[in-house]
Design an enzyme around this catalytic site. Structure first.
Site: not given
Ligand code: ADP
Ligand code: MG
Length: 357
Positions: A26-28, A60, A111, A113, A161
């Site tokens: 993590e964080h690498t 979406s 959102g 992780g 990722d």
């Molecule tokens: P994580 O990648 O950990 O889920 P992030 O904050 O990096 O969190 O990414 C989340 C963002 O990616 C959402 O706020 C949105 O903008 C976009 N996103 C991801 N999946 C979708 C989806 N199925 N529909 C719409 N937007 C999405």
């Molecule tokens: Mg992300």
């Protein structure tokens, strides 16, 4: 809801990509280091077709939101940035992209992780590859997705990722050198499977904390006269660093050592111990944990059948990952949640993954 219902036509291409969870490292990745993620069973599915007019139309299902805009207009805020980032990247390679109808549905939690953002980027790029017959391999797709996120969503992410979403498989670990992109697919340790629990704590400080840690790592590398913290061979080399740079660098260096050890093929018990050590390092040296995550990790670690547990992702909230005895993820998850969700039911099981190896 599906593409047909929203756009009154059948899609011309459909593509999907999984979310990911990082077991160790993590964080690498922004320190040119080593990571050990796996794909989760949850996927993001993108259906796309040509728009009948000069506008892009993105829908979406998870957000129940549609964004319409002229392809020559500035890109609106929100999830369109991730998609347009991918489109612009493909255009920069010399392939014009026509206005699109695009429908997203996903079982990857947003959102938490588990990298719904990379799943979205990789699925969109795979969709564009199929729709426009582009010659793109999985590594190129990962790199384009990362650049889309950096340049258009404004997130200074590493390559982990997108590489995990593009190249990893559920039930197997992707051991990745984020500098050379050399990689190896490895089985999970014997008698183990993966459990991911959302702490229910929003990652409010994640962006500012992440950017600050990145800057600290760059500063530490500059003082040490190396390209990245990956190049530290021995912990004693860090002695010249002032705090907090010393403890930040110590996390990165020891975390790389942990990934390298785990990648050699260790028992579930040893792998779990490395995860526990990773959490302590993230908590005390890197300082990206918070009380709620420590609490969830402690409950996981004290539950029978758990080999090891730690926060996963950038920290400051989000999810915890545990390596647990094969076949036990569901039951262990319930036991842990019963304790964690007192008095407030905020935690939930995100993944109970089967060891397919
Ligand atoms: P994580 O990648 O950990 O889920 P992030 O904050 O990096 O969190 O990414 C989340 C963002 O990616 C959402 O706020 C949105 O903008 C976009 N996103 C991801 N999946 C979708 C989806 N199925 N529909 C719409 N937007 C999405
Ligand atoms: Mg992300």
């Amino acid at each position: 809801m599906d593409f047909q219902q929203i756009f009154n036509a059948a899609p011309d291409a459909i593509a999907q990509a999984p979310g990911r969870v990082n077991l160790l490292g993590e964080h690498t990745d922004y320190n040119d280091g080593f990571v050990l993620p796996t794909a989760i069973p949850q996927q993001t599915i993108v259906s796309l077709g040509l728009s009948p007019n000069a506008q892009h139309h993105f829908y979406s299902a998870e957000l129940e939101e549609q964004i319409d805009f002229d392809s020559s207009d500035p890109i609106p805020e929100g999830f369109a940035r991730y998609i347009m980032g991918c489109i612009r990247m493909v255009e920069q390679m010399g392939h014009p992209v026509p206005p699109l109808n695009l429908f997203i549905t996903s079982s990857v939690p947003l959102g938490s992780g588990l990298s719904s953002s990379a799943a979205l980027e990789v699925a969109v790029l795979r969709g564009l590859r199929s729709l426009l017959h582009l010659d793109l391999d999985d590594v190129q797709i990962a790199k384009l997705g990362q650049q889309a996120e950096i340049q258009y969503a404004g997130v200074q992410c590493g390559i982990m990722d997108q590489m995990a979403s593009s190249l990893a498989e559920p039930g197997y670990l992707l051991f990745l050198d984020t500098r050379s992109l050399t990689r190896q697919v490895l089985p999970l340790p014997e008698n183990s499977e993966i459990l991911v629990i959302d702490s229910g704590i929003p990652r409010t400080l994640a962006t500012s904390g992440y950017n600050q840690r990145r800057a600290e790592c760059e500063k530490a590398s500059a003082i040490l006269g190396i390209k990245a913290l990956r190049d530290v061979a021995d912990l004693s080399d860090l002695n010249q660093l002032p705090e907090p740079l010393h403890q930040r660098a110590k996390h990165v260096v020891t975390e790389n050592f942990r990934v390298l050890e785990a990648s050699k093929g260790v028992s579930a018990e040893r792998f779990g111990a490395l995860m526990n050590a990773s959490h302590i390092s993230l908590r005390d040296d890197y300082e990206v944990s918070i009380a709620g995550l420590d609490h969830l990790v402690e409950i996981l670690q004290s539950t029978p059948g758990v080999w090891g547990a730690r926060l996963t992702g950038a920290g400051f909230g989000g999810a915890c990952v545990a390596l647990v005895a094969a076949g036990k993820a569901g039951a262990i998850g319930q036991t842990v949640l019963q304790q964690y969700n007192q008095p407030n039911p905020i935690g939930k099981i995100l993944v109970g993954c089967v060891n397919t190896a």
